[in-house]
Design a protein around this motif. Structure first.
Motif, PDB file in Angstrom:
ATOM      1  N   UNK A 101      10.817  32.189 -38.569  1.00  0.00           N
ATOM      2  CA  UNK A 101      11.648  31.215 -37.845  1.00  0.00           C
ATOM      3  C   UNK A 101      13.136  31.375 -38.121  1.00  0.00           C
ATOM      4  N   UNK A 102      13.519  31.662 -39.366  1.00  0.00           N
ATOM      5  CA  UNK A 102      14.953  31.768 -39.655  1.00  0.00           C
ATOM      6  C   UNK A 102      15.574  32.961 -38.933  1.00  0.00           C
ATOM      7  N   UNK A 103      14.861  34.080 -38.860  1.00  0.00           N
ATOM      8  CA  UNK A 103      15.381  35.249 -38.138  1.00  0.00           C
ATOM      9  C   UNK A 103      15.533  34.927 -36.656  1.00  0.00           C
ATOM     10  N   UNK A 104      14.548  34.247 -36.092  1.00  0.00           N
ATOM     11  CA  UNK A 104      14.608  33.886 -34.676  1.00  0.00           C
ATOM     12  C   UNK A 104      15.699  32.858 -34.401  1.00  0.00           C
ATOM     13  N   UNK A 105      15.852  31.898 -35.311  1.00  0.00           N
ATOM     14  CA  UNK A 105      16.909  30.900 -35.141  1.00  0.00           C
ATOM     15  C   UNK A 105      18.276  31.579 -35.101  1.00  0.00           C
ATOM     16  N   UNK A 106      18.527  32.470 -36.056  1.00  0.00           N
ATOM     17  CA  UNK A 106      19.829  33.147 -36.117  1.00  0.00           C
ATOM     18  C   UNK A 106      20.052  33.987 -34.859  1.00  0.00           C
ATOM     19  N   UNK A 107      19.006  34.647 -34.380  1.00  0.00           N
ATOM     20  CA  UNK A 107      19.133  35.463 -33.168  1.00  0.00           C
ATOM     21  C   UNK A 107      19.510  34.596 -31.969  1.00  0.00           C
ATOM     22  N   UNK A 108      18.818  33.471 -31.802  1.00  0.00           N
ATOM     23  CA  UNK A 108      19.128  32.565 -30.677  1.00  0.00           C
ATOM     24  C   UNK A 108      20.540  32.012 -30.785  1.00  0.00           C
ATOM     25  N   UNK A 109      20.917  31.649 -31.994  1.00  0.00           N
ATOM     26  CA  UNK A 109      22.221  31.023 -32.221  1.00  0.00           C
ATOM     27  C   UNK A 109      23.374  32.008 -32.071  1.00  0.00           C
ATOM     28  N   UNK A 110      23.216  33.194 -32.651  1.00  0.00           N
ATOM     29  CA  UNK A 110      24.315  34.155 -32.712  1.00  0.00           C
ATOM     30  C   UNK A 110      24.374  35.098 -31.515  1.00  0.00           C
ATOM     31  N   UNK A 111      23.206  35.424 -30.938  1.00  0.00           N
ATOM     32  CA  UNK A 111      23.167  36.477 -29.912  1.00  0.00           C
ATOM     33  C   UNK A 111      22.745  36.015 -28.518  1.00  0.00           C
ATOM     34  N   UNK A 112      22.007  34.905 -28.443  1.00  0.00           N
ATOM     35  CA  UNK A 112      21.412  34.519 -27.156  1.00  0.00           C
ATOM     36  C   UNK A 112      22.052  33.288 -26.524  1.00  0.00           C
ATOM     37  N   UNK A 113      23.155  32.803 -27.090  1.00  0.00           N
ATOM     38  CA  UNK A 113      23.941  31.716 -26.494  1.00  0.00           C
ATOM     39  C   UNK A 113      23.172  30.401 -26.384  1.00  0.00           C
ATOM     40  N   UNK A 114      22.252  30.149 -27.305  1.00  0.00           N
ATOM     41  CA  UNK A 114      21.484  28.901 -27.272  1.00  0.00           C
ATOM     42  C   UNK A 114      22.228  27.798 -28.019  1.00  0.00           C
ATOM     43  N   UNK A 115      22.214  26.598 -27.450  1.00  0.00           N
ATOM     44  CA  UNK A 115      22.842  25.432 -28.086  1.00  0.00           C
ATOM     45  C   UNK A 115      21.834  24.605 -28.872  1.00  0.00           C
ATOM     46  N   UNK A 116      20.616  24.569 -28.379  1.00  0.00           N
ATOM     47  CA  UNK A 116      19.539  23.804 -29.025  1.00  0.00           C
ATOM     48  C   UNK A 116      18.347  24.746 -29.171  1.00  0.00           C
ATOM     49  N   UNK A 117      17.792  24.803 -30.378  1.00  0.00           N
ATOM     50  CA  UNK A 117      16.678  25.717 -30.655  1.00  0.00           C
ATOM     51  C   UNK A 117      15.523  24.889 -31.193  1.00  0.00           C
ATOM     52  N   UNK A 118      14.405  24.880 -30.456  1.00  0.00           N
ATOM     53  CA  UNK A 118      13.274  24.047 -30.819  1.00  0.00           C
ATOM     54  C   UNK A 118      12.120  24.878 -31.365  1.00  0.00           C
ATOM     55  N   UNK A 119      11.464  24.353 -32.391  1.00  0.00           N
ATOM     56  CA  UNK A 119      10.230  24.962 -32.880  1.00  0.00           C
ATOM     57  C   UNK A 119       9.136  24.577 -31.895  1.00  0.00           C
ATOM     58  N   UNK A 120       8.549  25.556 -31.232  1.00  0.00           N
ATOM     59  CA  UNK A 120       7.541  25.258 -30.219  1.00  0.00           C
ATOM     60  C   UNK A 120       6.188  24.892 -30.801  1.00  0.00           C
ATOM     61  N   UNK A 121       5.849  25.473 -31.938  1.00  0.00           N
ATOM     62  CA  UNK A 121       4.524  25.257 -32.521  1.00  0.00           C
ATOM     63  C   UNK A 121       4.402  23.899 -33.201  1.00  0.00           C
ATOM     64  N   UNK A 122       3.192  23.628 -33.675  1.00  0.00           N
ATOM     65  CA  UNK A 122       2.868  22.324 -34.245  1.00  0.00           C
ATOM     66  C   UNK A 122       3.667  22.041 -35.514  1.00  0.00           C
ATOM     67  N   UNK A 123       3.875  23.081 -36.357  1.00  0.00           N
ATOM     68  CA  UNK A 123       4.624  22.856 -37.594  1.00  0.00           C
ATOM     69  C   UNK A 123       5.387  24.102 -38.024  1.00  0.00           C
ATOM     70  N   UNK A 124       6.495  23.844 -38.746  1.00  0.00           N
ATOM     71  CA  UNK A 124       7.255  24.883 -39.432  1.00  0.00           C
ATOM     72  C   UNK A 124       7.222  24.548 -40.921  1.00  0.00           C
ATOM     73  N   UNK A 125       7.229  25.563 -41.773  1.00  0.00           N
ATOM     74  CA  UNK A 125       7.151  25.328 -43.215  1.00  0.00           C
ATOM     75  C   UNK A 125       8.468  24.780 -43.754  1.00  0.00           C
ATOM     76  N   UNK A 126       8.373  24.042 -44.836  1.00  0.00           N
ATOM     77  CA  UNK A 126       9.546  23.507 -45.517  1.00  0.00           C
ATOM     78  C   UNK A 126      10.456  24.639 -45.984  1.00  0.00           C
ATOM     79  N   UNK A 127       9.850  25.740 -46.397  1.00  0.00           N
ATOM     80  CA  UNK A 127      10.611  26.889 -46.873  1.00  0.00           C
ATOM     81  C   UNK A 127      11.522  27.452 -45.785  1.00  0.00           C
TER      82      UNK A 127
END
Length: 362
Positions: free
Chosen positions: A202-228
């Motif tokens: 998730x962190x790699x994908x978040x950074x990609x969306x934020x830095x390279x794909x011009x996304x303003x809001x990035x949502x976790x689509x699945x049921x859960x993301x880990x605390x880590x």
């Protein structure tokens, strides 16, 4: 900086959704997506649960984004004309309007709610006709779909093109990335917008969306993301620090310390600016001068003269060099993050341990 959102589903027991949202609430979660259109979630208690979802998210300071279509209202015997009053009676604040609504209906929704459009439906023709019908696109958001079936996620270059166009219309852009803790069925292969994000952290994908794909809001689509992973994303949002997990590192002075890459970016390695200052050691003997794979952490030994003590992370495979000691390695998941370490980027090595916070000094 892009903000983070989550998703909850009617097929998940309410108690689990409640626990999850309360656990992630300290991470400044903005939007929470839910859909009333998923075929396998034809739950008779949807309306009752929706009220509970709205109450819970309002209580936690989050915005519940409800995905609707004309079919949604048919399920509850509500006419399209009565849809706005129906949603207002539920205290809905944000709706994602899918296929089936015309421009006048979208404008009417936007007068009462925060409106999110399906990004797939928006092109230049839609934009121009929307303007003619009085729609103010600067007040709206365009949200891409997620794609449960493997190989059907969007092409990354096309998304870059599409998001540039959407932002030129004044729209904010939302995207989905997969979670890592609990996938949503029935396919259980992640819920990304972009296919190349499937299976990545998730962190790699978040950074990609934020830095390279011009996304303003990035949502976790699945049921859960880990605390880590949430902690890593939060570290990037708040402090612009990329967190690298390590399999091993012989020099504990470098663990849990904020480091940075040189501003003149090397092609093959990340060069740690602070390394020689931190170590303050002379006569580093040659040791473990082996072949350097991607993700290898190295330290120059005394044979490299004035470079002695420099710590690097290898971005491309390099041959063995008697002047360079291999002192550690980042995890396979963290290798994906190396390409985001650019001029002056801050990063941090963390150890991994099976405990609730997942961070430990070695």
């Amino acid at each position: 900086m892009s903000v983070l959102g989550a998703s909850i589903y009617f097929s998940t027991p309410f108690e689990e959704n409640e626990r999850y949202l309360k656990e992630i609430s300290p991470f400044d979660i903005n939007y929470v997506f839910t859909s009333m259109q998923i075929p396998e979630e034809n739950n008779e208690r949807q309306l009752e649960l929706l009220k509970k979802f709205i109450s819970l998210t309002n209580q936690l300071g989050m915005k519940l984004m409800v995905d609707i279509s004309p079919e949604t209202f048919k399920k509850f015997n509500i006419s399209k004309e009565g849809s706005i009053e129906f949603l207002k009676s539920l205290d809905v604040k944000c709706v994602r309007v899918d296929y089936g609504f015309d421009y006048k209906e979208i404008k009417a929704f936007s007068n009462e709610f925060e409106v999110v459009l399906n990004a797939s439906t928006i092109d230049e023709k839609f934009y121009n006709q929307g303007l003619e019908n009085g729609i103010d696109f600067t007040k709206l958001i365009a949200c891409h779909n997620f794609y449960p079936r493997k190989d059907t996620g969007l092409d990354q270059e096309w998304v870059i093109y599409k998001n540039r166009m959407l932002k030129s219309f004044g729209l904010k852009v939302m995207m989905f990335i997969p979670g890592d803790e609990k996938k949503r069925g029935p396919v259980f292969e992640g819920l990304p917008t972009v296919e190349c994000h499937r299976g990545k952290s998730p962190v790699a994908n978040y950074i990609d969306c934020s830095e390279n794909l011009f996304a303003d809001e990035i949502l976790i689509g699945d049921v859960e993301i880990s605390n880590k992973e949430l902690k890593k994303i939060n570290e990037f949002i708040k402090n612009k620090i990329i967190t690298l997990e390590i399999e091993s590192l012989l020099e504990p002075e470098f663990v849990n310390r904020v480091l940075s890459n040189r501003k003149d970016v090397a092609m093959n390695v990340v060069r740690c600016v602070e390394s020689r200052t931190i170590l303050k050691r002379e006569n580093i003997a040659p040791h473990n001068t082996v072949k350097r794979e991607i993700g290898t952490i190295t330290m120059d030994n005394e044979k490299y003269g004035r470079y002695q003590g420099e710590v690097q992370i290898v971005k491309h495979p390099l041959e063995a060099d008697e002047r360079v000691n291999v002192i550690g390695k980042v995890t396979d998941a963290s290798k994906e993050l190396l390409k985001y370490i650019q001029a002056g980027t801050k990063f941090k090595f963390v150890g991994v341990e099976e405990n609730e916070n997942n961070y430990v000094s070695l």
